[in-house]
Design a protein around this motif. Structure first.
Motif, short mmCIF file in Angstrom:
data_model
loop_
_atom_site.label_atom_id
_atom_site.label_comp_id
_atom_site.label_asym_id
_atom_site.label_seq_id
_atom_site.Cartn_x
_atom_site.Cartn_y
_atom_site.Cartn_z
N VAL A 284 6.49 -5.69 20.17
CA VAL A 284 5.24 -5.01 19.78
C VAL A 284 5.47 -4.09 18.59
N VAL A 285 6.57 -3.34 18.62
CA VAL A 285 6.87 -2.41 17.53
C VAL A 285 7.04 -3.16 16.21
N VAL A 286 7.77 -4.27 16.24
CA VAL A 286 8.02 -5.02 15.01
C VAL A 286 6.72 -5.62 14.47
N ILE A 287 5.91 -6.23 15.34
CA ILE A 287 4.65 -6.83 14.90
C ILE A 287 3.74 -5.78 14.31
N ALA A 288 3.60 -4.64 15.00
CA ALA A 288 2.74 -3.57 14.50
C ALA A 288 3.24 -3.03 13.17
N THR A 289 4.57 -2.89 13.04
CA THR A 289 5.14 -2.39 11.79
C THR A 289 4.89 -3.34 10.64
N VAL A 290 5.05 -4.63 10.88
CA VAL A 290 4.82 -5.63 9.83
C VAL A 290 3.37 -5.57 9.35
N VAL A 291 2.43 -5.47 10.29
CA VAL A 291 1.01 -5.40 9.91
C VAL A 291 0.74 -4.14 9.09
N VAL A 292 1.29 -3.02 9.53
CA VAL A 292 1.09 -1.75 8.81
C VAL A 292 1.70 -1.82 7.42
N VAL A 293 2.89 -2.39 7.31
CA VAL A 293 3.56 -2.49 6.01
C VAL A 293 2.77 -3.40 5.06
N ILE A 294 2.29 -4.52 5.56
CA ILE A 294 1.49 -5.42 4.73
C ILE A 294 0.21 -4.73 4.28
N THR A 295 -0.41 -3.98 5.18
CA THR A 295 -1.63 -3.24 4.82
C THR A 295 -1.34 -2.23 3.73
N ASN A 296 -0.25 -1.49 3.88
CA ASN A 296 0.12 -0.51 2.85
C ASN A 296 0.41 -1.17 1.51
N LEU A 297 1.04 -2.34 1.56
CA LEU A 297 1.35 -3.06 0.33
C LEU A 297 0.07 -3.50 -0.37
N VAL A 298 -0.85 -4.07 0.38
CA VAL A 298 -2.14 -4.48 -0.21
C VAL A 298 -2.89 -3.26 -0.74
N LEU A 299 -2.86 -2.17 0.02
CA LEU A 299 -3.53 -0.94 -0.41
C LEU A 299 -2.94 -0.43 -1.72
N ASP A 300 -1.62 -0.43 -1.84
CA ASP A 300 -0.97 0.02 -3.07
C ASP A 300 -1.37 -0.85 -4.27
N LEU A 301 -1.44 -2.16 -4.05
CA LEU A 301 -1.81 -3.07 -5.14
C LEU A 301 -3.26 -2.86 -5.56
N VAL A 302 -4.15 -2.63 -4.59
CA VAL A 302 -5.56 -2.38 -4.92
C VAL A 302 -5.70 -1.08 -5.69
N LEU A 303 -5.00 -0.04 -5.24
CA LEU A 303 -5.05 1.25 -5.93
C LEU A 303 -4.47 1.14 -7.34
N ALA A 304 -3.41 0.35 -7.49
CA ALA A 304 -2.83 0.15 -8.82
C ALA A 304 -3.79 -0.57 -9.75
N ALA A 305 -4.59 -1.49 -9.19
CA ALA A 305 -5.58 -2.19 -10.01
C ALA A 305 -6.73 -1.26 -10.41
N ILE A 306 -7.12 -0.37 -9.48
CA ILE A 306 -8.20 0.57 -9.76
C ILE A 306 -7.76 1.65 -10.74
N ASP A 307 -6.58 2.20 -10.51
CA ASP A 307 -6.06 3.29 -11.33
C ASP A 307 -4.65 2.94 -11.80
N PRO A 308 -4.50 2.49 -13.03
CA PRO A 308 -3.17 2.08 -13.55
C PRO A 308 -2.13 3.19 -13.49
N ARG A 309 -2.55 4.45 -13.41
CA ARG A 309 -1.59 5.55 -13.35
C ARG A 309 -0.74 5.49 -12.08
N VAL A 310 -1.27 4.83 -11.04
CA VAL A 310 -0.53 4.71 -9.79
C VAL A 310 0.77 3.95 -9.98
N ARG A 311 0.78 3.00 -10.90
CA ARG A 311 1.97 2.14 -11.09
C ARG A 311 3.17 2.94 -11.56
N THR A 312 2.94 4.04 -12.24
CA THR A 312 4.05 4.84 -12.74
C THR A 312 4.38 6.02 -11.85
N ALA A 313 3.68 6.13 -10.70
CA ALA A 313 3.91 7.26 -9.80
C ALA A 313 5.21 7.09 -9.06
#
Length: 313
Positions: A284-313
Motif C-alpha cells: 500500500v505504501v509503495v502504490i500510494a507513493t508512486v501515485v503521489v510522485v506521479i501527481t507531483n511530477l505532472v504538477l511540476d510540468l504543468v506549472l513549468a508550462a504556465i510559468d517558465p520561471r519555475v524551470r530555473t527554480a
C-alpha cells in the motif's frame, strides 16, 4: 525543459526508493513477525522461528530489502499473511476506487471553485462576502460530518442515491456513478471552498495588473480578460492547490471509504495495519507513493508550462 524534466524524474525515483526503505524499516521495527501470524496464536516459539525462516525474516535486512525490491519492481508484492491472496492483484482492484473518488472530487472542486472564485473577485460586494463566509463555513465542517448529513438527507430521507457500497464501471456505468456520488460530493464541498478562496485571491491580484488595464482600454471582451488573461495570471497557485488536494484526497481517503463502505486503498491500509499484514502494508505504501510522485511530477510540468520561471527554480 529536458534538463528540468530529467531532474524531476531523478527526484521522483529517489522519493519512491526512500519511501520503500522507510516502510521496510518501520515494518521490521514493529512488534511481532510474519511467522507469528502465519503460525497462529497457539504456535510454539520453535514453530514461529521455523515460519520466519521459511519467509526469509531471519535474513540480513539488506538481503531482505533487495529481494523484496526486485520482486516489487516486477509487480510481485507477495501474498497476504492473513488470507493468502496476491497483494498486487488486490491493490490493483482497489486502486480504481480510490483514484475515482480523488479524480472526480478534484475535477469538480476545480470547476466549481474557479467559477465561484472568479465571480467573487469580479463582482465584489455582497457576492464576495458571501463566498468568503460560505467557504469559511465549508472549511470548518469535518468531512465525515458532511458525509453523514448527506447520507441522512439524500440516501435515507430522499432515497435518491445509495448510502454505501461500490459498483464497478464494467458492471454498470450508471450504478458506478451513483455509488461514487455521495463520497465525491462530500469531498467536493470542502475542496470547492479551498479552490474558490485561492482563485478569488489570485484573480483580485491579476485584475489589478497593468496589462489587464491595458486590455480593458483596448476594448477586449470582458469574458476574455477574465477567463483567459487574468485567470492564466492567477492559475499557478490554483493548479498547485488542486495538485495538493488530489494528493490529500488520494492518501487520506480512509475515513470516507469507511463511512461509505468503499473497497479502496484506504480501507486496505487500515485492514493491513490492524492485522499486522506486513507485505500488504509495504504494498500500500509503495502504490500510494508512486501515485503521489506521479501527481507531483505532472504538477511540476504543468506549472513549468504556465510559468517558465519555475524551470530555473
Amino acid at each position: 525543459m529536458l534538463t528540468y524534466l530529467a531532474r524531476r524524474l531523478a527526484f521522483a525515483v529517489t522519493t519512491v526508493l526512500a519511501a520503500s526503505v522507510v516502510s521496510f524499516l518501520l515494518v521490521h521495527a514493529s512488534s511481532g513477525s510474519p511467522g507469528a501470524i502465519t503460525a497462529g496464536a497457539g504456535a510454539t516459539p520453535a514453530q514461529v522461528a521455523a515460519e520466519n525462516h521459511r519467509l526469509g525474516w531471519d535474513q540480513p535486512l539488506v538481503t531482505q530489502y533487495l529481494t523484496w525490491l526486485g520482486h516489487a519492481a516486477s509487480g510481485n508484492f507477495g501474498v497476504s499473511l492473513i488470507d493468502g491472496h496476491d497483494i498486487w492483484s488486490d491493490l490493483m482492484a482497489r486502486l480504481p476506487v480510490t483514484a475515482s473518488i480523488a479524480v472526480f472530487a478534484t475535477l469538480l472542486s476545480g470547476v466549481f471553485g474557479v467559477l465561484i472564485g472568479v465571480a467573487a473577485a469580479v463582482r465584489g460586494g455582497l457576492a464576495d462576502r458571501t463566498v468568503t463566509v460560505g467557504s469559511g463555513v465549508a472549511l470548518s465542517l469535518p468531512q465525515f460530518w458532511i458525509g453523514i448529513l448527506l447520507v441522512y438527507l439524500i440516501a435515507i430521507k430522499a432515497h435518491l442515491l445509495p448510502a454505501t457500497g461500490y459498483v464497478a464501471f464494467s458492471a454498470s456505468p450508471s450504478q458506478y456513478l451513483q455509488s461514487l456520488a455521495l463520497p465525491v460530493i462530500t469531498l467536493t464541498i470542502t475542496g470547492t471552498a479551498i479552490i474558490a478562496r485561492t482563485t478569488r485571491t489570485g484573480m483580485i491580484s491579476a485584475l489589478r495588473q497593468e496589462h489587464i488595464r491595458t486590455l480593458h482600454a483596448l476594448g477586449t471582451p470582458p469574458w476574455r480578460i477574465r477567463y483567459v488573461h487574468a485567470l492564466r495570471f492567477a492559475a499557478a497557485p490554483v493548479v498547485s492547490v488542486l495538485g495538493i488536494q488530489f494528493i490529500a484526497l488520494f492518501g487520506g481517503s480512509v475515513i470516507i471509504e469507511q463511512l461509505f463502505a468503499l473497497p479502496g486503498l484506504g480501507q486496505a491500509a487500515q485492514n493491513a495495519i490492524g492485522t499486522n499484514d506486513f507485505p500488504a502494508v509495504q504494498g500500500v505504501v509503495v502504490i500510494a507513493t508512486v501515485v503521489v510522485v506521479i501527481t507531483n511530477l505532472v504538477l511540476d510540468l504543468v506549472l513549468a508550462a504556465i510559468d517558465p520561471r519555475v524551470r530555473t527554480a
